[in-house]
Motif scaffolding. Sequence first.
Motif, mmCIF file in Angstrom:
data_model
loop_
_atom_site.group_PDB
_atom_site.id
_atom_site.type_symbol
_atom_site.label_atom_id
_atom_site.label_comp_id
_atom_site.label_asym_id
_atom_site.label_seq_id
_atom_site.Cartn_x
_atom_site.Cartn_y
_atom_site.Cartn_z
ATOM 1 N N ILE A 159 80.517 26.261 43.496
ATOM 2 C CA ILE A 159 80.866 24.865 43.225
ATOM 3 C C ILE A 159 80.906 24.694 41.710
ATOM 4 O O ILE A 159 79.887 24.859 41.036
ATOM 5 C CB ILE A 159 79.848 23.889 43.845
ATOM 6 N N GLY A 160 82.070 24.393 41.163
ATOM 7 C CA GLY A 160 82.247 24.373 39.715
ATOM 8 C C GLY A 160 81.568 23.196 39.026
ATOM 9 O O GLY A 160 81.132 22.220 39.655
ATOM 10 N N GLU A 161 81.506 23.285 37.718
ATOM 11 C CA GLU A 161 80.860 22.260 36.904
ATOM 12 C C GLU A 161 81.482 20.887 37.165
ATOM 13 O O GLU A 161 82.710 20.733 37.175
ATOM 14 C CB GLU A 161 81.003 22.606 35.422
ATOM 15 N N GLY A 162 80.634 19.885 37.388
ATOM 16 C CA GLY A 162 81.097 18.522 37.551
ATOM 17 C C GLY A 162 81.868 18.242 38.825
ATOM 18 O O GLY A 162 82.406 17.148 39.003
ATOM 19 N N ALA A 163 81.928 19.204 39.738
ATOM 20 C CA ALA A 163 82.648 18.992 40.998
ATOM 21 C C ALA A 163 81.836 18.099 41.926
ATOM 22 O O ALA A 163 80.612 17.985 41.809
ATOM 23 C CB ALA A 163 82.931 20.323 41.680
ATOM 24 N N LEU A 164 82.535 17.484 42.884
ATOM 25 C CA LEU A 164 81.889 16.648 43.891
ATOM 26 C C LEU A 164 82.220 17.175 45.280
ATOM 27 O O LEU A 164 83.372 17.537 45.561
ATOM 28 C CB LEU A 164 82.362 15.203 43.786
ATOM 29 N N VAL A 165 81.212 17.189 46.138
ATOM 30 C CA VAL A 165 81.405 17.508 47.546
ATOM 31 C C VAL A 165 81.068 16.258 48.338
ATOM 32 O O VAL A 165 79.960 15.718 48.235
ATOM 33 C CB VAL A 165 80.505 18.681 47.974
ATOM 34 N N ARG A 173 85.317 27.325 50.998
ATOM 35 C CA ARG A 173 85.910 28.066 49.877
ATOM 36 C C ARG A 173 85.457 27.424 48.572
ATOM 37 O O ARG A 173 84.952 26.299 48.553
ATOM 38 C CB ARG A 173 87.432 28.064 49.962
ATOM 39 N N ASP A 174 85.641 28.134 47.477
ATOM 40 C CA ASP A 174 85.169 27.667 46.182
ATOM 41 C C ASP A 174 85.796 26.327 45.809
ATOM 42 O O ASP A 174 86.961 26.049 46.141
ATOM 43 C CB ASP A 174 85.495 28.690 45.097
ATOM 44 N N VAL A 175 85.008 25.527 45.090
ATOM 45 C CA VAL A 175 85.482 24.235 44.597
ATOM 46 C C VAL A 175 85.584 24.333 43.073
ATOM 47 O O VAL A 175 84.562 24.509 42.395
ATOM 48 C CB VAL A 175 84.522 23.097 44.991
ATOM 49 N N PRO A 176 86.775 24.235 42.504
ATOM 50 C CA PRO A 176 86.913 24.338 41.047
ATOM 51 C C PRO A 176 86.180 23.212 40.321
ATOM 52 O O PRO A 176 85.869 22.162 40.898
ATOM 53 C CB PRO A 176 88.425 24.241 40.826
#
Length: 206
Positions: A159-165, A173-176
């Motif tokens: 889960i990338g920097e500053g991403a929201l789920v 899958r990965d979240v940019p």
Amino acid sequence: MIEYGINTKGAGLHVFEPVTLGFPSRDYMGKTEFTGTTIGKDAVLRSGTLIYCDVTIGDWFQTGHNVIIREKTRIGNHVSVGTGVIIEGNTRIGDNVNLQSMVYIPTNTSLGDRVFIGPNAVLTNDRYPPSGIGGLVGPVIERGAAIGANATILPGIHIGEGALVAAAAVVTRDVPAHMLAVGAPAKIQDLPSALGRKNQKNADHR
């Protein structure tokens, strides 16, 4: 307070019994001279907190009730762990992290600084349980990311920097960085501009 092994406690520790520090892993069962829990200054440990051996925690740490933190976990400063949270072993948690009630963090997980995880979120580390094929690989959640309530994160997901789920999302899958994951299975979308600005502001100040 029940203590096992050799524990190091910083000044200003507030304990609401019952609390256990230094609980032995299987390697240390029956032994007395082993490294227990190391915890910094001004911590608050509420009733039911159980922290294993070989755990290092920074300053200004606090738990809710009935928290379990397993061995070889490293936790930074200003971390809040809510009621009923389970943190399995060999986990790395940065500074200013907030884990809401009933969050599950599996072995071999990494949480960056200023991560927020909402209540009942579940992170996983075994892609084909109970076969163990591929080993136990926990998620990596980068600085300033936020995970909504009841979300599920599959093994090895980044889960990338500053991403929201979003709440109740199932992330396969990965979240940019600075993107939004929503749905089950989750789809990746741009963050709404207002939400993106708010999330960045919160990440900078959490």
